[in-house]
Design an enzyme around this catalytic site. Structure first.
Site, short mmCIF file in Angstrom:
data_model
loop_
_atom_site.label_atom_id
_atom_site.label_comp_id
_atom_site.label_asym_id
_atom_site.label_seq_id
_atom_site.Cartn_x
_atom_site.Cartn_y
_atom_site.Cartn_z
N ASP A 1 0.84 -1.20 0.00
CA ASP A 1 0.00 0.00 0.00
C ASP A 1 0.88 1.26 0.00
O ASP A 1 2.09 1.18 0.24
CB ASP A 1 -0.87 -0.05 1.27
CG ASP A 1 -2.00 0.97 1.28
OD1 ASP A 1 -2.21 1.65 0.26
OD2 ASP A 1 -2.67 1.08 2.33
N GLU B 1 2.91 5.13 -3.83
CA GLU B 1 3.03 6.12 -4.93
C GLU B 1 4.36 6.86 -4.86
O GLU B 1 4.88 7.17 -5.94
CB GLU B 1 1.85 7.10 -4.87
CG GLU B 1 0.50 6.45 -5.14
CD GLU B 1 0.02 5.53 -4.01
OE1 GLU B 1 0.38 5.77 -2.84
OE2 GLU B 1 -0.71 4.58 -4.30
N ASP C 1 -8.66 3.31 -3.41
CA ASP C 1 -9.78 3.74 -2.57
C ASP C 1 -10.97 4.26 -3.36
O ASP C 1 -11.21 5.47 -3.43
CB ASP C 1 -9.32 4.82 -1.59
CG ASP C 1 -8.21 4.32 -0.68
OD1 ASP C 1 -7.99 3.09 -0.64
OD2 ASP C 1 -7.59 5.15 0.00
O1 MIG Z 1 -4.27 6.24 4.11
O2 MIG Z 1 -4.24 1.05 5.45
O3 MIG Z 1 -5.80 2.12 -0.17
O4 MIG Z 1 -6.96 -0.03 1.17
O5 MIG Z 1 -7.36 0.26 3.93
C1 MIG Z 1 -5.05 5.09 3.98
C2 MIG Z 1 -5.40 1.80 5.43
C3 MIG Z 1 -4.15 3.88 3.94
C4 MIG Z 1 -5.08 3.05 1.89
C5 MIG Z 1 -5.47 1.82 1.16
C6 MIG Z 1 -6.62 1.14 1.85
C7 MIG Z 1 -6.25 0.83 3.27
C8 MIG Z 1 -5.83 2.11 3.99
N1 MIG Z 1 -4.72 2.74 3.27
#
Ligand code: MIG
Length: 639
Positions: A311, A314, A424
């Site tokens: 996650d 980027e 998201d």
């Molecule tokens: O700033 O880990 O896209 O799937 O549940 C949010 C918490 C961070 C973004 C991910 C999402 C995840 C969430 N993360």
């Protein structure tokens, strides 16, 4: 390998992105078919009246990309509105096709690239890389399908996950303890709804530190992993790239000592903030750093884990220490002045500039194995190399195992290391349609193992939206229900129509022999998993405008219902097909329908599948877990 229908042109000094795996001889001059504006360094193509444009992977808007502007610049932006230009991914391959003449292009440039596809002028496509250093591939072929195949040969074979990853997964941000997860498993078991994975979001970590597990919330973690596996369920944790700055935290200290973090111009490590608070970003573009970070997965593999989702790569930046200082300065100045209305807007803008600020991506550098590069010039490679770091580590640490791996951000080339989920989204009907429209473009770009957060991540879902979304999700390789903390609970057992949900998930399991064979075929032969109708029915002009029906492999077409309160929908059949209206894997009716437009009933619990002439759809008897399916004993529906 040599692919003689591909022409390669270079501009500036391109970076080694790793996107391409074949040697193609370099041509001189400007790409055929294109004009080039030297001053603005822009490639220009005059669109024909009938040109359609396919591709660009995970982007907004429809299957035909014509009529909008897309910026490849990986961004953590949770509002996937039609007016946005960038999402988490940059997959710079597209095909232009007027129905008789077609070609593909791949822009290998890991910085920001703007594709204006009939936005400024409806009849012109321009491609403008922010930085000149570009390898431009022009791919000729007789059909879009042929061009996709050549492109995919160019970029190498797609990632194939373990077979259990084709099962159903339950996720939610907010499962805090082992007991929370046990509860999810128990509720699914009680209802007999198949389930193969439960995802662990950031709450499992100790203070959001990467590669840690909170021992109070998850005592004896390896035992818990075993316990769940005995229940047929694999745990799949979220992994974030930022390393928390904390004395005594071994990973932080080791990375610091070895100089593995991204540095600013002055040689200091960049300080950014994400979930753990202040972090440093590992410089994944450096091979030593990739090896080091990857080796840390050992603690998870030793605990028995077999899957991960990457996650925030980027990379997302909540704020940088430097920019935050600037913001406070600016705010202090504004505070001294009396705010007029323009001052007020300035104030708001300053606050709005804190996260994911473009300036911050120009503040740090990578050591590309000896070549120092400012981050923004290679921004879209960060996720690729994080995922590569894990993938290469798994080959070293668990050579005999297949590991599930997918990422939020991506760039071409990452498809060899893992899959993607589309980030998201929101619990909106329009985002179900967006999911349908993204899938074929992801396939084109080699991202076969892909899917969206079913039911919607942000916002409150509804029972009918969830059901319709599951009805589409049963065809996507990644089939995961995920939602944000603070939203309405959306595990399938939270709703009233539990037996309908059970039937739908069972239908997915019945379809797994078909889904995995289409998937494996696409991975081995560089084909697409999901295709727009146009790709197989190119002579049929009516298919140009079909934006919400897809071909899954060569045997079936699907037409998901994606509108609220609809109990049916219009479907276009490009030839005679056999409709199978499923209520469950063994409760369905069939009807042969002629080519043409039809209004077809589909009650809330019904799924429409169309079998093409001479093809068949195999169905397994569902089981609670993929590994319990009897793949040899299949029933077939033939047409
Ligand atoms: O700033 O880990 O896209 O799937 O549940 C949010 C918490 C961070 C973004 C991910 C999402 C995840 C969430 N993360």
């Amino acid at each position: 390998m040599k692919i003689d229908n591909i022409r390669k042109y270079e501009f500036g000094t391109p970076y080694e992105t790793g996107a391409v795996v074949c040697d193609i001889p370099k041509m001189v001059g400007i790409p055929e078919r294109f004009k080039y504006d030297m001053d603005s360094q822009t490639f220009i193509y005059d669109l024909h009246e009938k040109d359609m444009v396919f591709g660009l992977g995970e982007t907004l808007r429809g299957i035909n990309k014509r009529g909008w502007i897309y910026v490849s610049n990986n961004a953590d932006d949770p509002s996937h509105d039609e007016n946005k230009t960038s999402l988490y991914a940059s997959q710079n391959f597209l095909i232009v096709d007027d129905g008789s003449d077609c070609f593909g292009i791949f822009i290998d440039n890991p910085g920001s690239v703007t594709f204006d596809i009939g936005y400024t002028d409806m009849n012109v496509m321009t491609i403008h890389p922010e930085y000149n250093d570009t390898t431009f591939y022009l791919i000729n072929g007789n059909t879009p399908a042929e061009i996709v195949k050549s492109f995919r040969e160019l970029i190498g074979k797609s990632y194939v996950p373990p077979v259990w990853a084709f099962g159903y997964g339950q996720s939610r941000w907010g499962y805090k303890t082992a007991d929370d997860i046990r509860e999810v498993a128990a509720r699914y078991k009680e209802l007999g709804i198949p389930l193969d994975m439960i995802y662990m979001d950031i709450d499992y970590m100790q203070d959001f530190k990467v590669f840690t597990i909170n021992p109070e919330r998850f005592p004896n973690f390896p035992d818990f992993v075993k316990e769940m596996k005995a229940e047929g369920i694999r745990l799949v944790p979220n992994v974030d790239p930022g390393v928390k700055i904390e004395d005594g935290y071994d990973i932080y200290e080791e990375g610091k000592e070895k100089g593995y973090y991204c540095k600013k111009e002055d040689g200091q490590d960049l300080v950014a903030a994400v979930w753990p608070g202040k972090v440093h970003f590992p410089d994944f573009l450096n091979s030593d750093v990739r090896k080091w970070f990857g080796d840390n997965y050992k603690v998870f593999l030793d605990a028995g884990l077999e899957g991960f989702w990457n996650d925030m790569n980027e990379p997302a930046i909540f704020y940088s220490e430097d920019h935050l200082a600037e913001v406070f300065e600016h705010v202090k100045e504004l505070e001294k002045k009396e705010l007029d209305i323009w001052g007020f807007f300035e104030f708001k803008d300053v606050l709005g500039s804190i996260d994911n600020n473009p300036e911050d991506y120009r503040r740090f550098y990578h050591d590309l194995d000896g070549r120092k590069v400012r981050h923004d010039k290679v921004h879209n490679l960060y996720s690729v190399n994080m995922t590569r770091s894990a993938s290469e580590a798994f080959k070293r640490l668990a050579p005999d195992k297949k590991i599930l791996l997918f990422s939020r951000a991506s760039y071409t080339g990452m498809h060899r290391y893992g899959g993607v989920w589309t980030g998201d989204n929101m619990a909106r009907w329009s985002h179900l349609l967006l999911n349908i429209q993204m899938m074929p473009a992801l396939s084109m770009n080699g991202f076969l193992f892909a899917g969206a957060d079913i039911g919607g991540f942000g916002g409150n879902t509804t029972e009918d939206l969830m059901m319709r979304w599951v009805e589409f999700g049963i065809f996507t390789p990644l089939f995961r229900n995920h939602s944000a903390i603070g939203t309405r609970d959306q595990e399938l057992y939270r709703f009233n129509r539990k037996s309908d949900f059970k039937n739908l998930v069972e239908l997915r399991y019945a379809l797994i022999p078909y889904i995995t064979s289409v998937f494996m075929n696409a991975a081995e032969k560089n084909d697409m998993y999901m295709k727009p109708l146009w790709f197989d029915y190119r002579g049929d002009d009516r298919c140009r405008e079909v934006e919400d029906q897809l071909l899954v492999g060569d045997s079936i077409m699907i037409a998901p219902v994606h509108e609220q309160n609809a109990t049916g929908r219009y479907v276009y059949l490009p030839e005679e097909m056999k409709l199978v209206r499923f209520r469950s894997y063994d409760d369905y009716d069939t009807e042969v329908l002629p080519k043409g437009d039809h209004y077809i009933k589909a009650e809330l619990n019904e799924v429409l599948v169309f079998i093409r002439p001479g093809r068949e759809l195999p169905l397994a008897t569902p089981a609670r877990h993929v590994e319990d399916l009897d793949m040899n004993n299949l029933k077939v529906i033939k047409f």
